[in-house]
Structure formats: C-alpha cells, structure tokens
Design a protein around this motif. Structure first.
Motif, PDB file in Angstrom:
ATOM      1  N   LYS A  13     142.056  70.837  -8.367  1.00  0.00           N
ATOM      2  CA  LYS A  13     141.287  70.235  -9.232  1.00  0.00           C
ATOM      3  C   LYS A  13     139.978  69.740  -8.586  1.00  0.00           C
ATOM      4  CE  LYS A  13     145.189  68.003 -11.343  1.00  0.00           C
ATOM      5  NZ  LYS A  13     145.996  66.822 -11.478  1.00  0.00           N
ATOM      6  N   GLY A  14     139.687  70.375  -7.272  1.00  0.00           N
ATOM      7  CA  GLY A  14     138.441  69.978  -6.448  1.00  0.00           C
ATOM      8  C   GLY A  14     138.484  68.834  -5.527  1.00  0.00           C
ATOM      9  N   ARG A  15     139.496  68.401  -5.196  1.00  0.00           N
ATOM     10  CA  ARG A  15     139.634  67.149  -4.588  1.00  0.00           C
ATOM     11  C   ARG A  15     139.941  67.637  -3.009  1.00  0.00           C
ATOM     12  NH1 ARG A  15     144.637  64.545  -7.881  1.00  0.00           N
ATOM     13  NH2 ARG A  15     145.179  66.740  -7.475  1.00  0.00           N
ATOM     14  N   CYS A  79     130.291  59.788  -5.455  1.00  0.00           N
ATOM     15  CA  CYS A  79     131.637  60.181  -5.084  1.00  0.00           C
ATOM     16  C   CYS A  79     132.660  58.599  -4.686  1.00  0.00           C
ATOM     17  CB  CYS A  79     132.108  60.977  -4.166  1.00  0.00           C
ATOM     18  SG  CYS A  79     131.564  62.725  -4.620  1.00  0.00           S
ATOM     19  N   ASP A  82     139.873  58.268  -3.964  1.00  0.00           N
ATOM     20  CA  ASP A  82     141.067  57.704  -4.492  1.00  0.00           C
ATOM     21  C   ASP A  82     142.086  57.239  -3.626  1.00  0.00           C
ATOM     22  OD1 ASP A  82     142.448  59.984  -3.286  1.00  0.00           O
ATOM     23  OD2 ASP A  82     142.512  61.265  -4.995  1.00  0.00           O
ATOM     24  N   ARG A  86     141.188  60.947  -0.999  1.00  0.00           N
ATOM     25  CA  ARG A  86     140.350  62.201  -1.273  1.00  0.00           C
ATOM     26  C   ARG A  86     139.159  62.042  -2.321  1.00  0.00           C
ATOM     27  NH1 ARG A  86     145.720  64.527  -4.575  1.00  0.00           N
ATOM     28  NH2 ARG A  86     145.091  62.392  -5.506  1.00  0.00           N
ATOM     29  N   ASN A  88     136.628  63.629  -5.328  1.00  0.00           N
ATOM     30  CA  ASN A  88     136.327  64.992  -6.108  1.00  0.00           C
ATOM     31  C   ASN A  88     134.989  65.426  -6.032  1.00  0.00           C
ATOM     32  OD1 ASN A  88     136.867  66.642  -8.186  1.00  0.00           O
ATOM     33  ND2 ASN A  88     136.869  65.372  -9.933  1.00  0.00           N
ATOM     34  N   ARG A  94     130.693  72.719  -5.204  1.00  0.00           N
ATOM     35  CA  ARG A  94     131.772  73.522  -4.497  1.00  0.00           C
ATOM     36  C   ARG A  94     131.358  74.946  -4.688  1.00  0.00           C
ATOM     37  NH1 ARG A  94     135.334  70.769  -8.185  1.00  0.00           N
ATOM     38  NH2 ARG A  94     135.923  72.882  -9.087  1.00  0.00           N
TER      39      ARG A  94
END
Length: 143
Positions: A13-15, A79, A82, A86, A88, A94
């Motif tokens: 998920k890109g985390r 950003c 969480d 983490r 995202n 990325r």
C-alpha cells in the motif's frame, strides 16, 4: 538532528515505517519530496518552511532557479504517521526513488532521506571511493 541508518520495507500500500528515532523530530506531520541522487527528502515542518523561504527568494528570472523550484515543490507532499509509525509514500515519489520493497532510511542532520536499498548500496559504493577527495575539498569550509 537526524543521524543513523535503518532498513525497513515498504508494503504493497506504499506505507513505510519511519524509524522511532526519527519520529519525534519529524513530528506528526512532515513533508516528503523528491531529493537529489534518486532518493526522497523528508523534512520536519520547521525545516521545510526555512527551505521554502530560501527557494522563494531565488530570482524567478533564472531558468535554473525556476527548474529546481518546479522539481522540488511539484513532488512535495505532506505526510502523517499512522498509529504504527508508518507514512504513506505517494506512488509518484515511490516511482521516482525506485522504492519497491527494501528501503534504507537515513538521518542527514536536518532531514531524513529514504532510499531504495539497491540504489543506496550503489551510491555508497561509489561515494566511498571518493570520500577522501570530498573531505579534502570540504576542508576549505572549516569543518
């Protein structure tokens, strides 16, 4: 001040886990943007505002200043962490940094950098060869 090197994986998920050692310095909300050498630069809000102010003072009549500002600001995103620590990382960042799975997160004084592990290994291999030459050039900066 940020320092140290940590290895983490980016999930599907890109985390990416931000090392606990860096979380307090970055704060709850920070800025991630394209960095130099195909890595990502991560700035706490206060450091970002300082850099933003300096870049805004560059003469917009200079093509190189306009180009760098476009590159730097167009990739920037805010950003948040969480509950698991983490962040995202957006897909465009990325892709720019070639972040697929294994990452290296390093502290570089006032910023954090995120590298694809293989890009970091290649970079450090070449940088190590010229470390002495670089140090000699920096002697003029009174370090």
């Amino acid at each position: 001040m940020f320092m140290g090197e940590f290895q983490h994986s980016i999930d599907d998920k890109g985390r990416l886990i931000i090392p606990a050692k860096f979380r307090d310095g970055l704060g709850a909300s920070f800025v991630v943007t394209r960095g130099l050498d195909n890595c990502l630069f991560v700035y706490p809000r206060s450091e970002w505002e300082t850099i933003e102010s300096k870049l805004k003072s560059l003469p917009f009549t200079r093509a190189d200043a306009r180009a760098f500002s476009r590159f730097f600001f167009s990739g920037a995103t805010e950003c948040d962490l969480d509950k698991q620590g983490r962040a995202n990382i957006p897909n465009n960042l990325r892709e720019y940094a070639k972040l697929n799975r294994d990452c290296v997160v390093i502290g570089v004084s006032g910023r954090v950098e995120i590298w694809a592990k293989e890009v970091w290994e290649e970079y450090t291999l070449h940088a190590a060869d010229s470390f002495g030459e670089i140090a000699e050039k920096l002697v003029d900066l009174d370090l």
